[in-house]
Design an enzyme around this catalytic site. Structure first.
Site, PDB file in Angstrom:
ATOM      1  N   ARG A 136      31.839  45.502   9.541  1.00 11.88           N
ATOM      2  CA  ARG A 136      32.703  44.393   9.099  1.00 11.88           C
ATOM      3  C   ARG A 136      33.280  43.597  10.269  1.00 11.88           C
ATOM      4  NH1 ARG A 136      34.707  48.407   5.462  1.00 11.88           N
ATOM      5  NH2 ARG A 136      33.568  48.265   3.512  1.00 11.88           N
ATOM      6  N   LYS A 158      29.865  29.281  14.098  1.00 13.18           N
ATOM      7  CA  LYS A 158      28.854  29.326  13.034  1.00 13.18           C
ATOM      8  C   LYS A 158      27.758  30.275  13.465  1.00 13.18           C
ATOM      9  CE  LYS A 158      29.065  24.909  10.599  1.00 13.18           C
ATOM     10  NZ  LYS A 158      28.353  23.637  10.329  1.00 13.18           N
ATOM     11  N   GLU A 200      22.095  16.883  21.019  1.00 11.74           N
ATOM     12  CA  GLU A 200      23.415  17.296  20.501  1.00 11.74           C
ATOM     13  C   GLU A 200      24.525  16.651  21.330  1.00 11.74           C
ATOM     14  OE1 GLU A 200      23.631  18.778  17.655  1.00 11.74           O
ATOM     15  OE2 GLU A 200      22.120  20.351  17.401  1.00 11.74           O
ATOM     16  N   LYS A 242      33.971  19.129  20.266  1.00  9.43           N
ATOM     17  CA  LYS A 242      33.721  20.173  19.260  1.00  9.43           C
ATOM     18  C   LYS A 242      34.987  21.004  19.037  1.00  9.43           C
ATOM     19  CE  LYS A 242      30.559  23.287  17.210  1.00  9.43           C
ATOM     20  NZ  LYS A 242      29.219  23.788  17.045  1.00  9.43           N
ATOM     21  N   GLU A 252      34.593  24.236   7.811  1.00  7.59           N
ATOM     22  CA  GLU A 252      33.888  23.073   7.255  1.00  7.59           C
ATOM     23  C   GLU A 252      34.258  22.781   5.804  1.00  7.59           C
ATOM     24  OE1 GLU A 252      29.935  22.418   8.804  1.00  7.59           O
ATOM     25  OE2 GLU A 252      29.350  21.436   6.955  1.00  7.59           O
ATOM     26  N   ARG A 256      34.575  18.954   9.726  1.00 14.43           N
ATOM     27  CA  ARG A 256      33.553  19.590  10.566  1.00 14.43           C
ATOM     28  C   ARG A 256      32.145  19.126  10.229  1.00 14.43           C
ATOM     29  NH1 ARG A 256      33.071  25.752  12.928  1.00 14.43           N
ATOM     30  NH2 ARG A 256      31.023  25.438  13.854  1.00 14.43           N
ATOM     31  N   ASN A 260      27.307  17.463  11.873  1.00 17.53           N
ATOM     32  CA  ASN A 260      25.931  17.542  11.365  1.00 17.53           C
ATOM     33  C   ASN A 260      25.263  16.171  11.274  1.00 17.53           C
ATOM     34  OD1 ASN A 260      25.434  20.317  11.035  1.00 17.53           O
ATOM     35  ND2 ASN A 260      26.842  20.332   9.300  1.00 17.53           N
ATOM     36  N   HIS A 263      21.530  15.919  11.024  1.00 20.41           N
ATOM     37  CA  HIS A 263      21.025  17.259  10.683  1.00 20.41           C
ATOM     38  C   HIS A 263      20.401  17.333   9.289  1.00 20.41           C
ATOM     39  CE1 HIS A 263      23.148  18.279  14.310  1.00 20.41           C
ATOM     40  NE2 HIS A 263      22.892  19.559  14.196  1.00 20.41           N
ATOM     41  N   HIS A 267      17.105  19.060   9.499  1.00 17.62           N
ATOM     42  CA  HIS A 267      16.798  20.360   8.890  1.00 17.62           C
ATOM     43  C   HIS A 267      15.577  20.251   7.969  1.00 17.62           C
ATOM     44  CE1 HIS A 267      21.124  22.154   9.482  1.00 17.62           C
ATOM     45  NE2 HIS A 267      20.386  22.214  10.576  1.00 17.62           N
ATOM     46  N   HIS A 280      14.755  22.355  17.318  1.00 14.16           N
ATOM     47  CA  HIS A 280      15.919  21.919  16.532  1.00 14.16           C
ATOM     48  C   HIS A 280      16.477  20.597  17.080  1.00 14.16           C
ATOM     49  CE1 HIS A 280      19.637  22.110  14.238  1.00 14.16           C
ATOM     50  NE2 HIS A 280      20.310  21.972  15.362  1.00 14.16           N
TER      51      HIS A 280
HETATM   52  P1  NAD Z   1      16.362  28.569  21.564  1.00 15.76           P
HETATM   53  O1  NAD Z   1      17.439  29.549  21.436  1.00 15.76           O
HETATM   54  O2  NAD Z   1      15.105  28.813  20.827  1.00 15.76           O
HETATM   55  O3  NAD Z   1      16.040  28.372  23.104  1.00 15.76           O
HETATM   56  C1  NAD Z   1      15.059  27.467  23.475  1.00 15.76           C
HETATM   57  C2  NAD Z   1      13.952  28.088  24.345  1.00 15.76           C
HETATM   58  O4  NAD Z   1      14.392  28.146  25.692  1.00 15.76           O
HETATM   59  C3  NAD Z   1      13.562  29.498  23.975  1.00 15.76           C
HETATM   60  O5  NAD Z   1      12.180  29.661  24.167  1.00 15.76           O
HETATM   61  C4  NAD Z   1      14.324  30.333  24.976  1.00 15.76           C
HETATM   62  O6  NAD Z   1      13.750  31.592  25.195  1.00 15.76           O
HETATM   63  C5  NAD Z   1      14.249  29.469  26.205  1.00 15.76           C
HETATM   64  N1  NAD Z   1      15.341  29.606  27.163  1.00 15.76           N
HETATM   65  C6  NAD Z   1      16.650  29.797  26.907  1.00 15.76           C
HETATM   66  N2  NAD Z   1      17.363  29.730  28.031  1.00 15.76           N
HETATM   67  C7  NAD Z   1      16.483  29.501  29.022  1.00 15.76           C
HETATM   68  C8  NAD Z   1      16.625  29.309  30.415  1.00 15.76           C
HETATM   69  N3  NAD Z   1      17.834  29.280  30.997  1.00 15.76           N
HETATM   70  N4  NAD Z   1      15.514  29.123  31.151  1.00 15.76           N
HETATM   71  C9  NAD Z   1      14.291  29.084  30.558  1.00 15.76           C
HETATM   72  N5  NAD Z   1      14.087  29.235  29.250  1.00 15.76           N
HETATM   73  C10 NAD Z   1      15.197  29.439  28.480  1.00 15.76           C
HETATM   74  O7  NAD Z   1      16.861  27.104  21.116  1.00 15.76           O
HETATM   75  P2  NAD Z   1      18.233  26.326  21.296  1.00 15.76           P
HETATM   76  O8  NAD Z   1      17.868  24.907  21.342  1.00 15.76           O
HETATM   77  O9  NAD Z   1      19.063  26.885  22.379  1.00 15.76           O
HETATM   78  O10 NAD Z   1      18.984  26.631  19.934  1.00 15.76           O
HETATM   79  C11 NAD Z   1      18.485  26.173  18.707  1.00 15.76           C
HETATM   80  C12 NAD Z   1      19.108  26.995  17.611  1.00 15.76           C
HETATM   81  O11 NAD Z   1      20.522  26.787  17.608  1.00 15.76           O
HETATM   82  C13 NAD Z   1      18.627  26.634  16.231  1.00 15.76           C
HETATM   83  O12 NAD Z   1      18.329  27.798  15.524  1.00 15.76           O
HETATM   84  C14 NAD Z   1      19.813  25.919  15.600  1.00 15.76           C
HETATM   85  O13 NAD Z   1      19.869  26.086  14.215  1.00 15.76           O
HETATM   86  C15 NAD Z   1      20.964  26.606  16.275  1.00 15.76           C
HETATM   87  N6  NAD Z   1      22.197  25.819  16.310  1.00 15.76           N
HETATM   88  C16 NAD Z   1      23.330  26.421  15.903  1.00 15.76           C
HETATM   89  C17 NAD Z   1      24.529  25.743  15.955  1.00 15.76           C
HETATM   90  C18 NAD Z   1      25.794  26.438  15.590  1.00 15.76           C
HETATM   91  O14 NAD Z   1      26.832  25.774  15.466  1.00 15.76           O
HETATM   92  N7  NAD Z   1      25.789  27.738  15.455  1.00 15.76           N
HETATM   93  C19 NAD Z   1      24.555  24.421  16.422  1.00 15.76           C
HETATM   94  C20 NAD Z   1      23.370  23.833  16.842  1.00 15.76           C
HETATM   95  C21 NAD Z   1      22.177  24.548  16.783  1.00 15.76           C
HETATM   96  N1  GLY Z   2      26.610  22.297  14.771  1.00 17.54           N
HETATM   97  C1  GLY Z   2      27.449  22.049  13.648  1.00 17.54           C
HETATM   98  C2  GLY Z   2      28.707  22.836  13.626  1.00 17.54           C
HETATM   99  O1  GLY Z   2      28.956  23.634  14.487  1.00 17.54           O
HETATM  100  O2  GLY Z   2      29.480  22.685  12.726  1.00 17.54           O
END
Ligand code: NAD
Ligand code: GLY
Length: 375
Positions: A136, A158, A200, A242, A252, A256, A260, A263, A267, A280
């Site tokens: 939990r 998130k 972003e 942010k 949200e 918030r 998006n 998005h 998405h 993404h």
């Molecule tokens: P990712 O985590 O897939 O990383 C991108 C690529 O870069 C991967 O292949 C990873 O292994 C590689 N990588 C990471 N750091 C590296 C480094 N320093 N050097 C070399 N390679 C490296 O993608 P991302 O763009 O970081 O994240 C996308 C994800 O984030 C999506 O799933 C999206 O839905 C999520 N997201 C979440 C939120 C949130 O608020 N939680 C907001 C935006 C996006």
């Molecule tokens: N990336 C959207 C949020 O964090 O709300």
């Protein structure tokens, strides 16, 4: 709120540390931004105490940074384990989540165990979700290593995994204890991933800060060249915006949703093509062009706004044309979006430079946008 860095920032080797606080009562925490953070002992002080730490990373990132993080954590935790997941958006699923939970249970990890998410948004979102549900809730720390994760996904709590029918459909709001954004980790990031992070960053301009949008336009070349001063400002300003949004609407219920922007279309592109086909950030970049067009067609913004956004997104190396999935398929995918209400698709639109809102739009108008931008 962390204090070890106060008054100490300039003494640390490797450049100053910028600290952006996230104010959420007892869930408040700091985002540390700066070069050479991973190797500074001060970065790792004052975290939740526990017998064990578990670093979650992936097969690409672990060889780059795991040993250094492990070495910094060793003085603080009697046991420091690592769970190394497969790399990719397609692995942001139940199986990967189970691998984290399996490890925690197999090692009899207690409810104080601290998880460290070392990687991009995929690792961060999954580790945060595992932390939210294990016993939990156990503490976790975000160590984002992509630009996208440093400016967005590691901040704000998130957490999620994907479902084949919808992006980020299973998850929880769960805040980290700290975010450690070491700008030097971005040196090894592939150019395509850097561009995805820029999407972003660009987002924060039209939704919240017209001046920041102009700053990005003026400094895009420096950002693409990974100039550290430019990156430090972009990461800090993005996190400040942010923090301001999340501080007012953590879960949200309203404001918030502006985070998006782009998005809803994005998405749909990601789910429609299959996870991992487009990054993404690429889907969000293209989605912002479509959402800007929709803002113009709704009469909220002048056509020059669309031209400006399209030009900037293109200069950042992001796609500005969408895949031809078919209007019906797009509408079907967008109805599964979390912002949809009673089957009505809700879009984040720009209502003035630096100001966003939520609107429904007639299917026919959305179809016009898709027709204009789908290859
Ligand atoms: P990712 O985590 O897939 O990383 C991108 C690529 O870069 C991967 O292949 C990873 O292994 C590689 N990588 C990471 N750091 C590296 C480094 N320093 N050097 C070399 N390679 C490296 O993608 P991302 O763009 O970081 O994240 C996308 C994800 O984030 C999506 O799933 C999206 O839905 C999520 N997201 C979440 C939120 C949130 O608020 N939680 C907001 C935006 C996006
Ligand atoms: N990336 C959207 C949020 O964090 O709300």
């Amino acid at each position: 709120m962390m204090t070890e860095h106060d008054g100490n920032n300039d003494d640390l080797s490797g450049g100053p540390v910028r600290v952006v606080p996230i104010a959420l009562d007892e869930r408040s925490y700091d985002i540390l931004i700066g070069p050479a953070l991973l190797d500074r002992p001060a970065t790792w002080q004052g975290l939740p105490k526990a017998a064990a730490a578990v670093i979650v990373s992936n097969e690409t990132i672990a060889p780059l940074f795991l040993a250094r993080v492990r070495a910094q954590l060793a003085p603080h935790y009697a046991r420091v384990d690592a769970v190394i997941l497969s790399d990719g958006e397609r692995y942001k699923d139940w199986d990967s989540l189970n691998r984290i939970v399996d490890h925690l249970l197999a090692t009899a990890s207690d409810r104080k165990t601290v998880l460290f998410a070392l990687g991009g948004g995929v690792v961060g979102d999954m580790t945060g979700f595992a932390a939210a549900i294990y016993m939990r809730g156990v503490p976790f720390v975000q160590v984002p290593t992509t630009l996208l994760a440093q400016v967005d996904s590691s901040v704000g709590g998130k957490t999620a995994i994907n479902h084949p029918l919808g992006k980020n459909m299973l998850g929880a709001f769960y805040q980290p204890a700290r975010v450690i954004a070491d700008l030097d980790t971005l040196d090894s990031l592939p150019p395509r991933e850097l561009a995805a992070g820029l999407a972003e960053i660009i987002k924060y301009g039209p939704i919240a800060d017209a001046e920041f949008l102009s700053w990005i336009e003026a400094n895009l070349d420096a950002l693409l060249a990974r100039d550290k001063a430019a990156l430090a400002h972009a990461v800090q300003r993005s996190c400040e915006i942010k923090a301001w949004v999340v501080g007012q609407d953590e879960r949200e219920s309203g404001l918030r949703a502006i985070l998006n922007f782009g998005h809803t279309f994005g998405h749909a592109i990601e789910t429609g093509l299959g996870y991992g086909e487009w990054l993404h950030g690429e889907a969000v970049g293209c989605g912002m062009v479509l959402a800007s067009d929709l803002s113009v067609r709704l009469g909220l913004m002048p056509p020059e706004f669309l031209t400006r956004m399209r030009k900037l997104i293109e200069r950042a190396g992001l796609p500005v044309r969408a895949p031809r999935l078919g209007v019906e398929r797009y509408l079907e995918l967008m109805r599964v979006d979390k912002k949809s209400e009673g089957g009505e698709i809700r879009f984040v639109v720009i209502e003035g430079l630096g100001r966003a809102g939520m609107r429904g739009a007639p299917d026919a108008l959305v179809a016009e946008v898709l027709d204009a931008y789908c290859d």
